[in-house]
Write a protein that holds these residues in place. Structure first.
Motif, PDB file in Angstrom:
ATOM      1  N   SER A 190      30.171 104.188 -29.372  1.00 42.04           N
ATOM      2  CA  SER A 190      29.470 104.678 -28.162  1.00 42.04           C
ATOM      3  C   SER A 190      29.461 103.619 -26.990  1.00 42.04           C
ATOM      4  N   PHE A 191      29.333 102.161 -27.457  1.00 44.01           N
ATOM      5  CA  PHE A 191      29.334 101.247 -26.195  1.00 44.01           C
ATOM      6  C   PHE A 191      30.811 101.200 -25.599  1.00 44.01           C
TER       7      PHE A 191
ATOM      8  N   ASP B 209      20.617  93.506 -23.500  1.00 45.75           N
ATOM      9  CA  ASP B 209      21.459  94.329 -24.880  1.00 45.75           C
ATOM     10  C   ASP B 209      22.348  95.219 -24.134  1.00 45.75           C
TER      11      ASP B 209
ATOM     12  N   LEU C  59      27.090  95.246 -32.851  1.00 47.99           N
ATOM     13  CA  LEU C  59      26.520  96.389 -32.279  1.00 47.99           C
ATOM     14  C   LEU C  59      26.096  97.678 -33.293  1.00 47.99           C
TER      15      LEU C  59
ATOM     16  N   ASP D  88      26.064 100.759 -32.486  1.00 46.07           N
ATOM     17  CA  ASP D  88      26.963 101.936 -32.534  1.00 46.07           C
ATOM     18  C   ASP D  88      28.218 101.465 -31.515  1.00 46.07           C
TER      19      ASP D  88
ATOM     20  N   GLU E 114      23.935  97.458 -25.350  1.00 45.75           N
ATOM     21  CA  GLU E 114      23.850  98.912 -25.679  1.00 45.75           C
ATOM     22  C   GLU E 114      22.658  99.596 -25.090  1.00 45.75           C
ATOM     23  N   GLU E 115      21.701  98.765 -24.579  1.00 49.19           N
ATOM     24  CA  GLU E 115      20.703  99.554 -23.535  1.00 49.19           C
ATOM     25  C   GLU E 115      20.656  99.303 -22.150  1.00 49.19           C
TER      26      GLU E 115
END
Length: 222
Positions: free
Chosen positions: A108-109, A78, A103, A105, A80-81
């Motif tokens: 933020s990405f 993922d 996504l 957020d 985002e992680e």
């Protein structure tokens, strides 16, 4: 809208004014590219043919395995992680084709991936226009139905207007340098489709925020 092959992966759409061809144009030739959400490598393949080196990120292990046939490396997870194991300034281009709407957020990405770009690098992305006239009319009529594909794809989490997309990019540390759009049009005569779409695209420039089906953006680190 992108065609899907029998494995369920997106196929390259070669319409000259379509999102895929516009992305390839904005990336350019002989670049080092981070293709985020690379799927089975449908964009990586023509980029490699243009002399680019592509590193992919993909959450679907099966799609990632297919993309490894053309990518230098594919990370699975993922976005985002996932920890990004890249040094600052590793890439000429970060490519996000039809990604940010999926996504939780996106801002933020986009901020987190910005250091991966060289000083003169660029972020290139496409994302649907939630303020498209068809959706406005549907909402006016009390209809807002999610679908398997298209603007209201069930997997879309975060949708943008032209203004909110520009704001998100600015807050993530980018400056927009090219802002284009797609406006796919059907034609009763297959051979005339490109001509009809070219005319529609020209008319759409009168008010892209209303007529755009999909935004196509290139942005540089601010």
């Amino acid at each position: 809208m992108s065609a899907i092959d029998h494995f369920g992966y997106v196929q390259l759409n070669e319409r000259p004014l379509g999102g895929h061809m516009r992305l390839l144009h904005l990336v350019g030739d002989e670049k080092r590219v981070l293709d985020v959400g690379c799927s089975s490598g449908y964009l990586a393949r023509p980029l490699v043919e243009r002399g680019c080196t592509v590193v992919g990120i993909e959450r679907d292990p099966a799609a990632a395995a297919a993309a490894r046939a053309v990518c230098e490396e594919v990370l699975v997870g993922d976005v985002e992680e996932l920890q990004l194991p890249f040094e600052h300034g590793s890439f000429d281009v970060v490519l996000c084709g039809d990604l940010v709407e999926h996504l939780r957020d996106p801002q933020s990405f986009l901020a987190r991936v910005r250091p991966c770009l060289k000083e003169d690098g660029r972020l290139v992305l496409t994302t649907p226009n939630v303020a498209n006239v068809a959706l406005r009319l549907s909402l006016l009529g009390g209809r807002w139905r999610y679908t398997e594909r298209g603007l209201l794809d069930r997997t879309h989490v975060h949708l943008f207007t032209r203004k909110t997309l520009t704001e998100a990019l600015s807050k993530a540390g980018y400056r927009v340098v090219e802002f284009d759009f797609t406006l796919p049009m059907p034609s009763p005569v297959p051979g005339m489709r490109h001509g009809v779409e070219r005319i529609a695209h020209g008319l759409g420039r009168i008010r892209p925020s209303l007529f755009a089906y999909q935004f196509v953006v290139a942005a540089e680190p601010a």
